[in-house]
Structure formats: C-alpha cells, structure tokens
Design a protein around this motif. Structure first.
Motif, PDB file in Angstrom:
ATOM      1  N   SER A   1      -8.721 -11.015  -5.420  1.00 22.81           N
ATOM      2  CA  SER A   1      -8.634 -12.356  -4.851  1.00 22.81           C
ATOM      3  C   SER A   1      -7.196 -12.545  -4.375  1.00 22.81           C
ATOM      4  CB  SER A   1      -8.979 -13.402  -5.908  1.00 22.81           C
ATOM      5  OG  SER A   1      -8.765 -14.704  -5.399  1.00 22.81           O
ATOM      6  N   VAL A   2      -7.051 -13.008  -3.131  1.00 23.17           N
ATOM      7  CA  VAL A   2      -5.735 -13.203  -2.535  1.00 23.17           C
ATOM      8  C   VAL A   2      -5.623 -14.670  -2.117  1.00 23.17           C
ATOM      9  CG1 VAL A   2      -4.195 -12.528  -0.656  1.00 23.17           C
ATOM     10  CG2 VAL A   2      -5.757 -10.848  -1.665  1.00 23.17           C
ATOM     11  N   THR A   3      -4.504 -15.307  -2.458  1.00 21.95           N
ATOM     12  CA  THR A   3      -4.293 -16.707  -2.080  1.00 21.95           C
ATOM     13  C   THR A   3      -3.159 -16.793  -1.067  1.00 21.95           C
ATOM     14  OG1 THR A   3      -5.009 -17.434  -4.268  1.00 21.95           O
ATOM     15  CG2 THR A   3      -3.805 -19.030  -2.928  1.00 21.95           C
ATOM     16  N   VAL A   4      -3.474 -17.405   0.085  1.00 25.16           N
ATOM     17  CA  VAL A   4      -2.505 -17.633   1.154  1.00 25.16           C
ATOM     18  C   VAL A   4      -2.664 -19.079   1.612  1.00 25.16           C
ATOM     19  CG1 VAL A   4      -1.795 -17.004   3.489  1.00 25.16           C
ATOM     20  CG2 VAL A   4      -2.587 -15.237   1.910  1.00 25.16           C
ATOM     21  N   ASP A   5      -1.565 -19.824   1.640  1.00 24.87           N
ATOM     22  CA  ASP A   5      -1.600 -21.231   2.022  1.00 24.87           C
ATOM     23  C   ASP A   5      -2.670 -21.987   1.254  1.00 24.87           C
ATOM     24  OD1 ASP A   5      -0.797 -20.648   5.525  1.00 24.87           O
ATOM     25  OD2 ASP A   5       0.496 -20.809   3.778  1.00 24.87           O
ATOM     26  N   GLU A   6      -2.758 -21.717  -0.035  1.00 22.74           N
ATOM     27  CA  GLU A   6      -3.673 -22.364  -0.969  1.00 22.74           C
ATOM     28  C   GLU A   6      -5.143 -22.050  -0.725  1.00 22.74           C
ATOM     29  OE1 GLU A   6      -2.762 -26.516  -1.552  1.00 22.74           O
ATOM     30  OE2 GLU A   6      -0.613 -26.113  -1.530  1.00 22.74           O
ATOM     31  N   ASP A   7      -5.449 -21.122   0.171  1.00 28.10           N
ATOM     32  CA  ASP A   7      -6.820 -20.683   0.415  1.00 28.10           C
ATOM     33  C   ASP A   7      -7.022 -19.328  -0.243  1.00 28.10           C
ATOM     34  OD1 ASP A   7      -7.767 -22.823   2.036  1.00 28.10           O
ATOM     35  OD2 ASP A   7      -6.686 -21.989   3.749  1.00 28.10           O
ATOM     36  N   ALA A   8      -8.100 -19.199  -1.022  1.00 23.52           N
ATOM     37  CA  ALA A   8      -8.412 -17.918  -1.663  1.00 23.52           C
ATOM     38  C   ALA A   8      -9.360 -17.133  -0.769  1.00 23.52           C
ATOM     39  CB  ALA A   8      -9.044 -18.154  -3.028  1.00 23.52           C
ATOM     40  N   VAL A   9      -9.083 -15.854  -0.642  1.00 23.44           N
ATOM     41  CA  VAL A   9      -9.930 -14.967   0.151  1.00 23.44           C
ATOM     42  C   VAL A   9     -10.074 -13.659  -0.627  1.00 23.44           C
ATOM     43  CG1 VAL A   9      -8.015 -14.026   1.494  1.00 23.44           C
ATOM     44  CG2 VAL A   9     -10.285 -14.039   2.481  1.00 23.44           C
ATOM     45  N   GLY A  10     -11.208 -13.011  -0.469  1.00 18.54           N
ATOM     46  CA  GLY A  10     -11.430 -11.743  -1.157  1.00 18.54           C
ATOM     47  C   GLY A  10     -10.856 -10.583  -0.365  1.00 18.54           C
ATOM     48  N   ALA A  11     -10.547  -9.513  -1.068  1.00 17.18           N
ATOM     49  CA  ALA A  11     -10.073  -8.284  -0.434  1.00 17.18           C
ATOM     50  C   ALA A  11     -10.675  -7.108  -1.188  1.00 17.18           C
ATOM     51  CB  ALA A  11      -8.549  -8.204  -0.465  1.00 17.18           C
ATOM     52  N   THR A  12     -11.030  -6.071  -0.451  1.00 16.69           N
ATOM     53  CA  THR A  12     -11.555  -4.860  -1.059  1.00 16.69           C
ATOM     54  C   THR A  12     -10.538  -3.743  -0.883  1.00 16.69           C
ATOM     55  OG1 THR A  12     -13.817  -5.531  -0.545  1.00 16.69           O
ATOM     56  CG2 THR A  12     -13.468  -3.206  -1.055  1.00 16.69           C
ATOM     57  N   VAL A  13     -10.170  -3.097  -1.984  1.00 14.84           N
ATOM     58  CA  VAL A  13      -9.246  -1.973  -1.966  1.00 14.84           C
ATOM     59  C   VAL A  13     -10.073  -0.730  -2.289  1.00 14.84           C
ATOM     60  CG1 VAL A  13      -7.163  -0.971  -2.953  1.00 14.84           C
ATOM     61  CG2 VAL A  13      -7.380  -3.466  -2.770  1.00 14.84           C
ATOM     62  N   THR A  14     -10.064   0.239  -1.374  1.00 15.89           N
ATOM     63  CA  THR A  14     -10.871   1.443  -1.525  1.00 15.89           C
ATOM     64  C   THR A  14      -9.985   2.675  -1.483  1.00 15.89           C
ATOM     65  OG1 THR A  14     -12.667   0.329  -0.350  1.00 15.89           O
ATOM     66  CG2 THR A  14     -12.857   2.714  -0.601  1.00 15.89           C
ATOM     67  N   ALA A  15     -10.234   3.616  -2.392  1.00 23.64           N
ATOM     68  CA  ALA A  15      -9.544   4.914  -2.361  1.00 23.64           C
ATOM     69  C   ALA A  15     -10.264   5.774  -1.326  1.00 23.64           C
ATOM     70  CB  ALA A  15      -9.582   5.574  -3.731  1.00 23.64           C
ATOM     71  N   THR A  16      -9.568   6.107  -0.241  1.00 25.62           N
ATOM     72  CA  THR A  16     -10.196   6.883   0.837  1.00 25.62           C
ATOM     73  C   THR A  16      -9.869   8.371   0.763  1.00 25.62           C
ATOM     74  OG1 THR A  16      -8.355   6.359   2.312  1.00 25.62           O
ATOM     75  CG2 THR A  16     -10.284   4.904   2.402  1.00 25.62           C
ATOM     76  N   ALA A  17      -8.828   8.716   0.014  1.00 24.60           N
ATOM     77  CA  ALA A  17      -8.465  10.124  -0.188  1.00 24.60           C
ATOM     78  C   ALA A  17      -7.689  10.223  -1.490  1.00 24.60           C
ATOM     79  CB  ALA A  17      -7.630  10.651   0.970  1.00 24.60           C
ATOM     80  N   VAL A  18      -7.911  11.315  -2.212  1.00 24.45           N
ATOM     81  CA  VAL A  18      -7.221  11.535  -3.479  1.00 24.45           C
ATOM     82  C   VAL A  18      -6.818  12.998  -3.545  1.00 24.45           C
ATOM     83  CG1 VAL A  18      -7.415  11.499  -5.993  1.00 24.45           C
ATOM     84  CG2 VAL A  18      -8.603   9.756  -4.633  1.00 24.45           C
ATOM     85  N   GLU A  19      -5.520  13.220  -3.812  1.00 22.59           N
ATOM     86  CA  GLU A  19      -5.023  14.575  -4.008  1.00 22.59           C
ATOM     87  C   GLU A  19      -4.028  14.526  -5.152  1.00 22.59           C
ATOM     88  OE1 GLU A  19      -2.552  17.924  -1.575  1.00 22.59           O
ATOM     89  OE2 GLU A  19      -4.053  16.790  -0.468  1.00 22.59           O
ATOM     90  N   GLY A  20      -4.469  14.980  -6.330  1.00 17.51           N
ATOM     91  CA  GLY A  20      -3.626  14.866  -7.510  1.00 17.51           C
ATOM     92  C   GLY A  20      -3.398  13.405  -7.837  1.00 17.51           C
ATOM     93  N   ARG A  21      -2.129  12.998  -7.895  1.00 19.03           N
ATOM     94  CA  ARG A  21      -1.790  11.594  -8.156  1.00 19.03           C
ATOM     95  C   ARG A  21      -1.609  10.790  -6.872  1.00 19.03           C
ATOM     96  NH1 ARG A  21       2.344  11.534 -13.272  1.00 19.03           N
ATOM     97  NH2 ARG A  21       0.891  12.450 -14.742  1.00 19.03           N
TER      98      ARG A  21
END
Length: 113
Positions: A79-99
């Motif tokens: 959940s992200v709040t900007v100018d007092e408005d909450a909006v959803g955000a999706t964070v996706t791992a698109t590539a993984v190599e070790g750490r």
C-alpha cells in the motif's frame, strides 16, 4: 534502472493518477542482504526509491506486509500513500541470480477503496 512509461496528454490530474502513469512497469535491480530474499523493510525501501525517482518526491507512506521470496514470479502487494490517497502496488521478482533480484513495481491505476 529501466522504466516503461506511458505517454499522456498534459492535464491536471490527481496525484494517484500521476503515480500510476509515472510508475507503470518500473524495474530495479537489487541485492538481497540474506538468502531468504528481501525483508519487508527492504521491499518498502526499494518501492520508495523507485517512486521517489519517478515522482521527484517520496511517498508519504509505504506498507509491504510480507517479505519477497527470491523466486522468479514471487510477488508482494504493498500500500502506497501519496497526497493522502492510498493506492496498491505489486512488486514482482522478474529475475533471480544468487542474491541479485530484478524487481518490477507496478502501481494500481485507481486509489484503494
């Protein structure tokens, strides 16, 4: 950092709409501090950095309720709040190599209700 930005006519629009346009498909590379992926605070810090880069200022608040696993396709909703408005955000791992993880941050087009 690469980003795919949508173009739109210049107009006065609410901050949430600007946020959605400015962050459509932003990608960022990050190195996890441990083998378990990114902690909640690390995910929040990455989302904050991406949005600050795109908007020119940091969001008021970011809440990512769980860590991001180091697996391609793993995702977490925030959940992200900007100018007092909450909006959803999706964070996706698109590539993984070790750490090293490549993340995609996509912000919802509408404010959370």
């Amino acid at each position: 950092m690469t980003a795919r930005l949508l173009s739109a006519p210049v107009a006065v629009v609410p901050a949430v709409a600007c946020l959605a346009l400015a962050t459509a498909g932003c990608s960022v590379s990050v190195r996890a501090t441990g083998d378990a992926g990114l902690s909640r605070s690390e995910v929040e810090a990455r989302v904050d950095a991406v949005l600050e880069d795109r908007l020119g200022r940091a969001p008021e608040a970011i809440d990512c309720p769980e860590p991001l696993l180091p697996e391609v396709g793993a995702e977490v909703r925030c959940s992200v709040t900007v100018d007092e408005d909450a909006v959803g955000a999706t964070v996706t791992a698109t590539a993984v190599e070790g750490r090293d993880l490549e993340l995609d941050v996509v912000v919802d087009e509408r404010a959370a209700s």
